[in-house]
Design a protein around this motif. Structure first.
Motif, mmCIF file in Angstrom:
data_model
loop_
_atom_site.group_PDB
_atom_site.id
_atom_site.type_symbol
_atom_site.label_atom_id
_atom_site.label_comp_id
_atom_site.label_asym_id
_atom_site.label_seq_id
_atom_site.Cartn_x
_atom_site.Cartn_y
_atom_site.Cartn_z
ATOM 1 N N ILE A 106 0.841 -1.199 0.000
ATOM 2 C CA ILE A 106 0.000 0.000 0.000
ATOM 3 C C ILE A 106 0.877 1.249 0.000
ATOM 4 O O ILE A 106 0.611 2.217 -0.706
ATOM 5 C CB ILE A 106 -0.955 0.009 1.219
ATOM 6 C CG1 ILE A 106 -1.985 -1.107 1.089
ATOM 7 C CG2 ILE A 106 -1.650 1.362 1.364
ATOM 8 C CD1 ILE A 106 -2.905 -1.232 2.291
ATOM 9 N N PHE A 145 -14.413 1.876 4.885
ATOM 10 C CA PHE A 145 -13.717 0.888 5.701
ATOM 11 C C PHE A 145 -14.703 0.086 6.557
ATOM 12 O O PHE A 145 -14.577 -1.130 6.715
ATOM 13 C CB PHE A 145 -12.696 1.617 6.585
ATOM 14 C CG PHE A 145 -12.037 0.757 7.630
ATOM 15 C CD1 PHE A 145 -11.038 -0.130 7.281
ATOM 16 C CD2 PHE A 145 -12.404 0.852 8.965
ATOM 17 C CE1 PHE A 145 -10.420 -0.913 8.248
ATOM 18 C CE2 PHE A 145 -11.793 0.082 9.931
ATOM 19 C CZ PHE A 145 -10.797 -0.809 9.572
ATOM 20 N N ASN A 190 -15.820 -4.481 2.296
ATOM 21 C CA ASN A 190 -14.655 -5.342 2.431
ATOM 22 C C ASN A 190 -13.701 -5.084 1.270
ATOM 23 O O ASN A 190 -14.143 -4.698 0.177
ATOM 24 C CB ASN A 190 -15.076 -6.818 2.417
ATOM 25 C CG ASN A 190 -15.960 -7.161 3.606
ATOM 26 O OD1 ASN A 190 -15.600 -6.902 4.746
ATOM 27 N ND2 ASN A 190 -17.121 -7.744 3.328
ATOM 28 N N PRO A 191 -12.395 -5.296 1.463
ATOM 29 C CA PRO A 191 -11.463 -5.103 0.348
ATOM 30 C C PRO A 191 -11.903 -5.912 -0.868
ATOM 31 O O PRO A 191 -12.246 -7.089 -0.754
ATOM 32 C CB PRO A 191 -10.137 -5.623 0.922
ATOM 33 C CG PRO A 191 -10.263 -5.405 2.402
ATOM 34 C CD PRO A 191 -11.704 -5.668 2.717
ATOM 35 N N GLY A 217 -10.299 3.611 -1.921
ATOM 36 C CA GLY A 217 -9.427 2.525 -2.345
ATOM 37 C C GLY A 217 -8.104 2.401 -1.634
ATOM 38 O O GLY A 217 -7.642 1.286 -1.378
ATOM 39 N N PRO A 270 -9.210 1.474 2.507
ATOM 40 C CA PRO A 270 -10.312 0.505 2.611
ATOM 41 C C PRO A 270 -10.245 -0.610 1.564
ATOM 42 O O PRO A 270 -10.767 -1.700 1.795
ATOM 43 C CB PRO A 270 -11.566 1.368 2.395
ATOM 44 C CG PRO A 270 -11.145 2.758 2.731
ATOM 45 C CD PRO A 270 -9.710 2.835 2.292
ATOM 46 N N GLY A 271 -9.626 -0.336 0.412
ATOM 47 C CA GLY A 271 -9.465 -1.377 -0.599
ATOM 48 C C GLY A 271 -10.676 -1.610 -1.474
ATOM 49 O O GLY A 271 -10.797 -2.676 -2.091
ATOM 50 N N LEU A 272 -11.578 -0.631 -1.583
ATOM 51 C CA LEU A 272 -12.747 -0.782 -2.441
ATOM 52 C C LEU A 272 -12.426 -0.323 -3.863
ATOM 53 O O LEU A 272 -11.581 0.537 -4.080
ATOM 54 C CB LEU A 272 -13.931 0.022 -1.896
ATOM 55 C CG LEU A 272 -14.837 -0.696 -0.884
ATOM 56 C CD1 LEU A 272 -14.069 -1.009 0.399
ATOM 57 C CD2 LEU A 272 -16.068 0.143 -0.558
ATOM 58 N N LYS A 273 -13.147 -0.899 -4.817
ATOM 59 C CA LYS A 273 -12.996 -0.528 -6.213
ATOM 60 C C LYS A 273 -14.042 0.521 -6.590
ATOM 61 O O LYS A 273 -15.113 0.583 -5.986
ATOM 62 C CB LYS A 273 -13.177 -1.758 -7.111
ATOM 63 C CG LYS A 273 -12.204 -2.890 -6.847
ATOM 64 C CD LYS A 273 -12.553 -4.098 -7.702
ATOM 65 C CE LYS A 273 -11.653 -5.277 -7.412
ATOM 66 N NZ LYS A 273 -12.036 -6.477 -8.220
ATOM 67 N N SER A 294 -16.738 -9.388 -7.941
ATOM 68 C CA SER A 294 -16.817 -8.412 -6.855
ATOM 69 C C SER A 294 -18.261 -8.306 -6.353
ATOM 70 O O SER A 294 -19.177 -8.941 -6.887
ATOM 71 C CB SER A 294 -16.319 -7.051 -7.332
ATOM 72 O OG SER A 294 -16.315 -6.109 -6.288
#
Length: 441
Positions: free
Chosen positions: A10, A124, A128-129, A148, A151-154, A190
């Motif tokens: 990251i 977050f 979920n990622p 992103g 939190p890792g979201l698209k 996803s």
């Protein structure tokens, strides 16, 4: 060994990817800022969403508060990470009176240091990622990093239109369009976790009607998808009844805060974002908030958000400002008047040059179409035009790169960050640029 190798995955990504494509030029422009007498050939940065239209009013009020009042004891101690109780109450009363027009309970609010922090925390806690947030395009470029980076979201840019005139009767977002996006997202492996709307919108200035919000809320609740409406520009509205503007709104849409629908349903799938950065013009104070009737979400925010807390001193100062309803009413009225004046300066100039623009209901922007001057319909040509405008006339706009829209040649102009004489100077330069391009084409 490369220094980036010493970072996490990251960290490496963050070090190599700038937050936005126009940031470096912004710093350059600010070092050579236009001054009518001292630096008449200087740069005019119109790409960062700041509102300086009524800062002198707010500064005077804050200085009066700090001169005449003792700082309370609680300011020096820890308080609720989601916001000091008295600050939450003052903010809830302010929002109830001026934004939602309906009672908003203080316990439904959780605060963080700025809108970016609020978006990051919400993503977050809700996603979920690898999950996906759907956002109608064009939309705020930095949403990508906010949801992103940690939190890792698209991000999924939902194409609702191609040309500006398609927005004249509102954003064409339907349940059918969302269902198609849901199927596409699920096919990619996803999960469609949240739908994010901004009203008034960044960059188009469009708003969502009450009936639209009801339809979208129905679909999201049925599909167990979180609907979040960002009303960060909720009080930065244009006076569309102005005689020189009425022609742009043949079927005007009434702004109704999503908070009204939330109060009626009290659904755990419906949420609202707000910040004082834009409407109050205090981006440097770093005050953002989440409004939700999802009790577990507010609890999670409190338990995980200590590192995002706002300083108690800032909370105290602002609660005293917000409690003065007469001042706030005057401030909002004056801000909207000056914002409308700024908007008129820009659109009148664009009309004279036959440059298409999106009729705005609010926000701090004008979204204009300069595709006439592109050498071809590519992102590269758009980037070249953006740099040509900056290098030749010293006006820094925001290019469409990152907004997620398919059409090339659209640019965002911030109309609230400079005074009216400077704004007129910028439009004069743009007029000369357009005339020059037309003569050589």
């Amino acid at each position: 060994m490369s220094k980036t190798k010493l970072l996490s995955r990251i960290g490496q990504k963050a070090s190599q990817n700038p937050m936005r494509v126009d940031l470096e030029l912004y710093y350059e422009a600010e070092e050579n800022r236009y001054q009518p007498k001292e630096n008449p050939s200087g740069k005019i940065a119109m790409n960062v969403a700041e509102n300086h239209l009524c800062w002198e009013m707010l500064r005077e009020r804050i200085q009066k508060i700090t001169r005449e009042n003792d700082i309370p004891e609680w300011v020096a101690s820890y308080t609720d990470p989601a916001g000091a109780p008295t600050f939450r109450e003052a903010t809830a009363a302010f929002l109830s009176k001026f934004l939602t027009k309906i009672h908003l309970p203080a316990e439904s609010l959780a605060f963080s240091g700025g809108a970016t922090s609020v978006i990051e925390m919400t993503a977050f806690l809700l996603g979920n990622p690898g999950d996906t947030a759907v956002i109608p395009a064009p939309a705020y470029p930095v949403y990508t990093g906010d949801i992103g980076a940690l939190p890792g979201l698209k991000r999924f840019d939902l194409q609702t239109h191609q040309e500006l005139e398609e927005l004249n009767s509102g954003v064409s977002i339907t349940a059918e369009l969302l269902q198609k996006a849901k199927e596409e997202i699920e096919e990619s492996g996803s999960t469609f976790r949240m739908l994010i709307l901004t009203s008034p919108d960044n960059p188009t200035g469009m708003i969502y009607s009450q009936s639209q919000l009801e339809i979208l809320a129905d679909w999201c609740e049925h599909n167990e998808i979180h609907l979040i409406v960002n009303e960060i520009y909720g009080l930065s509205r244009i006076d569309i009844s102005h005689p020189d503007l009425r022609q742009d709104y043949p079927q005007p849409i009434e702004f109704v805060s999503f908070g009204k629908l939330m109060a009626e349903r009290k659904s755990p799938w419906l949420h609202l974002w707000y910040s004082f950065s834009k409407d109050l013009g205090i981006s440097g104070f770093r005050i953002g908030l989440l409004h939700s009737y999802h009790e577990a979400l507010i609890s999670g925010y409190r338990n995980a958000g200590l590192g995002h807390s706002i300083s108690n001193y800032t909370q105290w100062v602002m609660q005293e400002v917000l409690k003065d309803e007469a001042f706030m009413e005057s401030f909002i009225q004056k801000t909207q008047e000056r914002l409308t004046e700024s908007y008129l300066i820009v659109v009148n100039s664009l009309r004279e040059n036959h440059i298409p623009y999106q009729a705005s209901y609010g926000s701090l922007f004008v979204w204009m179409d300069l595709s006439l001057f592109l050498t071809d319909e590519s992102e590269k040509a758009e980037q070249e035009l953006w740099l040509e405008i900056y290098q030749e006339i010293g006006v820094l706009l925001t290019p469409a790169n990152g907004f997620g829209h398919q059409k090339r040649g659209l640019f965002r102009m911030v109309i609230s960050g400079v005074d009216h004489p400077t704004l007129k100077e910028a439009m004069g330069r743009i007029q000369k640029f357009c005339q020059s391009k037309k003569e050589t084409s």
